[in-house]
Scaffold this motif. Structure first.
Motif, PDB file in Angstrom:
ATOM      1  N   LEU B  18       0.799  -1.224   0.000  1.00  0.00           N
ATOM      2  CA  LEU B  18       0.000   0.000   0.000  1.00  0.00           C
ATOM      3  C   LEU B  18       0.835   1.278   0.000  1.00  0.00           C
ATOM      4  N   LEU B 173      -9.063  -1.463  -7.330  1.00  0.00           N
ATOM      5  CA  LEU B 173      -8.079  -0.390  -7.175  1.00  0.00           C
ATOM      6  C   LEU B 173      -8.604   0.699  -6.249  1.00  0.00           C
ATOM      7  N   ILE B 174      -9.888   1.025  -6.383  1.00  0.00           N
ATOM      8  CA  ILE B 174     -10.443   2.085  -5.543  1.00  0.00           C
ATOM      9  C   ILE B 174     -10.446   1.636  -4.080  1.00  0.00           C
ATOM     10  N   ALA B 176      -8.386  -0.467  -2.814  1.00  0.00           N
ATOM     11  CA  ALA B 176      -6.991  -0.412  -2.393  1.00  0.00           C
ATOM     12  C   ALA B 176      -6.592   1.010  -2.023  1.00  0.00           C
ATOM     13  N   GLY B 177      -7.118   1.983  -2.784  1.00  0.00           N
ATOM     14  CA  GLY B 177      -6.831   3.382  -2.473  1.00  0.00           C
ATOM     15  C   GLY B 177      -7.332   3.748  -1.087  1.00  0.00           C
ATOM     16  N   LEU B 178      -8.553   3.284  -0.755  1.00  0.00           N
ATOM     17  CA  LEU B 178      -9.112   3.586   0.562  1.00  0.00           C
ATOM     18  C   LEU B 178      -8.296   2.903   1.656  1.00  0.00           C
ATOM     19  N   ALA B 180      -5.135   2.217   1.440  1.00  0.00           N
ATOM     20  CA  ALA B 180      -3.878   2.955   1.552  1.00  0.00           C
ATOM     21  C   ALA B 180      -4.080   4.206   2.394  1.00  0.00           C
ATOM     22  N   LEU B 181      -5.251   4.851   2.213  1.00  0.00           N
ATOM     23  CA  LEU B 181      -5.578   6.021   3.033  1.00  0.00           C
ATOM     24  C   LEU B 181      -5.599   5.638   4.510  1.00  0.00           C
TER      25      LEU B 181
END
Lengths: 227, 192
Positions: B18, B173-174, B176-178, B180-181
């Motif tokens: 991440l 992917l989205i 994963a973005g959350l 990572a946040l």
């Protein structure tokens, strides 16, 4: 164009869009996400990857009949690693700043699944000329994906594209765009948007075909009108 | 204390998936079900620790004394590929159930950039032998954590009404973005 020319042309173009490595095949994601904080980094990464891809495709296609199938993956990786070493050394000598910024992601081209995937799927079965065309096409597709992703992230993350400021100072840069989370979100939204476009076009084409080939009376009947 | 910091840093703060985007291919490809994601994470951790040990030895006992550091990519990737092959053979001999659980994932690990990335980072950060091992364990734990979390979320996503265009890779992917946040929250915990 003769049939042969068409197929050669197709070897090149399929990688650019129909089988775009990032948007369609979801390959080579690590560098695509990691280095695209700016358009320049994305372009540099894509060019380095294309160089490795083209030369390893050429070499592997030349020696494809000599490699026993049991050790083919290992042999591909050695060829790829050799070219990556060349790229890394050249970049360190010629573009030290860029090389520092891309850091360990240059050596990681070795394990970019896009490159290994092309060797396995194409170069190991086709002649050197076609393999190079295929590699160039995939490289172009990769370049388009990384450059656009990098441009979007740079635009919103630092107000500029390729170092040229495009948004006014009043625009507060979105810090998240240059952080890892922004990479995932941007790519996810881009892929979704592209899919939505393709779906809509497909639906319109289907509607066109239907309206052309089905007699009017049938359409009217299916809509519940009296004929 | 130093060693614990290295472990926590690799597992949470600088999570390989991440924060460094290493190992995205299996992260997206094998995260459909928790029952396959967790063994994949364990297998990767195992190979990571072995890689940390072997590549450290090769770098410091062979490449540095003979001044051939430029061979590190070629030699590291060969080590990883043969290690994976070797581990596969050993597991097959020793434990059939484990082989059946991990077998199909092992070949995939060779092209997992997290493994080669680990070897390169250990050289880059000039870790000692023991530090390298702790770094490997931490990175593996972080990978296992990330891929298991992702699989759990994706099992729930199966039931959600996702727009057709976003099904598959985009929504993953989205998410994963959350994730990572969320992991950014660990950033203030320690500074390494």
């Amino acid at each position: 164009m003769s049939k042969k020319q068409v197929s050669l042309f197709n070897d090149y173009t399929k990688g650019v869009w129909d089988q775009n490595p990032v948007f369609k095949q979801v390959l080579g994601m690590c560098p695509a996400l990691a280095v695209t904080v700016s358009a320049m980094n994305g372009i540099a990464m894509a060019l380095a990857t294309t160089f490795v891809l083209v030369f390893s495709s050429f070499i592997i296609s030349l020696i494809r009949k000599l490699i026993p199938s049991q050790v083919r993956i290992a042999s591909y990786i050695v060829v790829i690693a050799t070219f990556v070493t060349i790229v890394d050394l050249v970049m360190r000598a010629q573009f030290p700043e860029l090389s520092k910024e891309l850091g360990p992601y240059i050596p990681l081209i070795v394990v970019n699944c896009l490159i290994l995937g092309r060797q396995e799927a194409f170069s190991s079965k086709n002649n050197p000329f076609r393999s190079v065309l295929d590699a160039l096409g995939m490289g172009t597709g990769f370049l388009i994906a990384l450059a656009s992703l990098g441009a979007i992230r740079e635009l919103f993350g630092s107000r500029s594209i390729l170092g040229v400021q495009l948004l006014p100072d009043a625009f507060e840069p979105w810090l998240i765009m240059i952080l890892p989370a922004g990479a995932f979100l941007t790519l996810g939204l881009m892929m979704g948007g592209l899919n939505a476009m393709i779906l809509r076009r497909k639906r319109r084409e289907e509607a066109d075909i239907l309206s052309k080939h089905i007699p009017k009376t049938y359409v009217a009947a299916s809509e519940g009108q009296e004929v | 204390m130093e060693l614990i910091l290295i472990f926590v840093s690799a597992a949470l703060v600088n999570n390989f998936v991440l924060a460094y985007f290493l190992g995205i291919c299996p992260f997206i490809g094998v995260s459909n079900k928790l029952s396959s994601a967790f063994p994949m994470g364990l297998a990767t951790t195992f190979v990571m620790v072995l890689t940390a040990i072997v590549t450290w030895l090769i770098y410091h006992l062979v490449l540095v004394p003979y001044n051939v550091e430029y061979l590190q990519y070629v030699s590291f990737i060969l080590v990883v590929a043969s290690l994976v092959q070797f581990v596969e053979m050993v597991i097959k001999k020793v434990s059939q159930p484990l082989y059946r659980a991990l077998g199909i994932f092992l070949p995939l690990i060779t092209t997992n950039c997290a493994i080669l990335g680990l070897a390169l980072f250990i050289v880059l950060k000039e870790y000692s032998f023991v530090e390298g091992i702790f770094y490997g364990v931490g990175a593996g734990a972080g990978f296992t954590l990330a891929i298991s979390l992702m699989a759990g979320i994706r099992e729930e996503l199966e039931l959600a009404d996702v727009p057709a265009a976003f099904r598959g890779a985009p929504i993953t992917l989205i998410v994963a973005g959350l994730l990572a946040l969320a992991f950014m929250g660990f950033a203030g915990m320690i500074t390494v």
